[in-house]
Design a protein around this motif. Structure first.
Motif, mmCIF file in Angstrom:
data_model
loop_
_atom_site.group_PDB
_atom_site.id
_atom_site.type_symbol
_atom_site.label_atom_id
_atom_site.label_comp_id
_atom_site.label_asym_id
_atom_site.label_seq_id
_atom_site.Cartn_x
_atom_site.Cartn_y
_atom_site.Cartn_z
ATOM 1 N N ASP A 1 1.367 -0.019 9.980
ATOM 2 C CA ASP A 1 2.264 -0.701 8.932
ATOM 3 C C ASP A 1 1.526 -1.867 8.285
ATOM 4 O O ASP A 1 2.081 -2.763 7.651
ATOM 5 N N CYS A 2 0.298 -1.864 8.098
ATOM 6 C CA CYS A 2 -0.387 -2.750 7.040
ATOM 7 C C CYS A 2 -0.817 -1.997 5.970
ATOM 8 O O CYS A 2 -1.117 -0.869 5.932
ATOM 9 N N SER A 3 -0.960 -2.906 4.717
ATOM 10 C CA SER A 3 -1.191 -2.002 3.458
ATOM 11 C C SER A 3 -2.719 -1.356 3.604
ATOM 12 O O SER A 3 -3.324 -0.608 2.949
ATOM 13 N N LYS B 1 -4.148 2.235 3.607
ATOM 14 C CA LYS B 1 -4.713 3.240 2.388
ATOM 15 C C LYS B 1 -6.164 3.085 2.326
ATOM 16 O O LYS B 1 -6.974 3.823 1.640
ATOM 17 N N SER C 1 7.266 -2.221 5.851
ATOM 18 C CA SER C 1 5.841 -2.092 5.500
ATOM 19 C C SER C 1 5.899 -0.663 4.535
ATOM 20 O O SER C 1 7.101 -0.396 4.240
ATOM 21 N N TRP C 2 4.899 -0.362 3.797
ATOM 22 C CA TRP C 2 4.751 0.837 2.986
ATOM 23 C C TRP C 2 5.396 2.143 3.440
ATOM 24 O O TRP C 2 5.941 2.629 3.146
ATOM 25 N N ARG C 3 5.403 1.950 4.952
ATOM 26 C CA ARG C 3 5.750 3.316 5.517
ATOM 27 C C ARG C 3 7.327 2.865 6.049
ATOM 28 O O ARG C 3 7.837 4.390 6.487
ATOM 29 N N GLU C 4 7.974 1.883 6.185
ATOM 30 C CA GLU C 4 9.048 1.872 6.574
ATOM 31 C C GLU C 4 9.704 0.552 6.425
ATOM 32 O O GLU C 4 9.137 -0.656 6.309
ATOM 33 N N ASP C 5 11.084 0.537 5.771
ATOM 34 C CA ASP C 5 11.752 -0.705 5.399
ATOM 35 C C ASP C 5 13.102 -0.613 5.402
ATOM 36 O O ASP C 5 13.792 0.026 4.899
#
Ligand code: R2Z
Length: 157
Positions: free
Chosen positions: A106-108, A111, A66-70
Motif C-alpha cells: 500500500d506504499c507508492s 512501483k 493507497s494506489w491499490r485501494e481507496d
C-alpha cells in the motif's frame, strides 16, 4: 574518530559532510588533523541504509488509502494476518519481498518493487528507522508497526 571539539555536520547544499569546530566555530570540508580516518569512515558508512518494504495499511493508518485501494477499511488485525501470510512465503523462499510488494504494498514504492532508496536517521518514522538500522544487509525484519500501517522491511544496502 574526530579530535575533541569537532563534530560532523551534514551540508544540505552539497549533500556531503563537513567538520565544525564548536569552540573556534570554523567549518572545514576535510577531516581535521588528528582524525582517525578508519573510525570516521566506519561511522559515515553506517549513517545511511537502503531498504525495501511491504506495507499493508488498515483503517487506523494515518492515510487509509493507497494506489491499490481507496479507502482502506480492513482492521489492523486483518492487516497483520495478511502480512504474516506474506512473511511465511518470503521465509520459505516461495516469493521475494520485492515480488510481493509490487502488487500488494500500500506504499507508492510498490512501483519500485518496494525500494525506498538510501535514507539516514531522522527521515523515516522512528520505529521503521530503528528496525532498519538494526538489520544486517540482506536481512528481513519481523512485522514493524508505524502510523502508516504494518511493514516487512528488507535492508538492501
Ligand atoms: N525518504 C523517502 N524515501 N521518502 C520520505 C518518507 C517519509 C517518511 N515515511 C515513512 O516513514 C513511511 C514509513 C516508512 C516508509 C514510509 C512510506 C510512506 C507510507 O505511506 P503514508 O503513510 O505516507 O501514506 N509513504 C511515503 O512517505 C515519514 N517520515 O513519514
Amino acid at each position: 574518530g574526530l579530535p575533541s571539539g569537532w563534530t560532523i555536520k551534514k551540508s544540505r547544499s552539497r549533500n556531503r559532510n563537513y567538520y565544525f569546530n564548536e569552540s573556534t566555530k570554523e567549518s572545514v570540508w576535510e577531516p581535521p588533523v588528528g582524525t582517525n580516518i578508519q573510525k570516521l569512515e566506519a561511522f559515515e558508512a553506517q549513517s545511511k541504509v537502503k531498504a525495501s518494504h511491504l506495507l499493508i495499511k488498515h483503517r487506523d493508518s494515518r492515510r487509509p488509502a493507497s494506489w491499490r485501494e481507496d479507502p482502506i477499511t480492513r482492521s489492523k488485525e486483518d492487516a497483520i494476518e495478511i502480512l504474516k501470510s506474506h512473511q511465511k512465503r518470503i521465509l520459505n523462499g516461495e516469493q521475494t519481498l520485492s515480488e510481493i510488494a509490487s502488487t500488494e504494498s500500500d506504499c507508492s514504492s510498490a512501483k519500485r518493487k518496494g525500494d525506498l532508496g538510501w535514507f539516514e536517521r531522522g527521515q523515516m518514522q522512528p520505529s521503521f528507522e530503528q528496525a532498519t538500522f538494526a538489520l544486517k544487509v540482506g536481512e528481513l525484519s519481523d512485522i514493524v508497526e508505524t502510523d502508516s500501517g504494518v511493514h516487512l522491511i528488507e535492508r538492501t544496502g
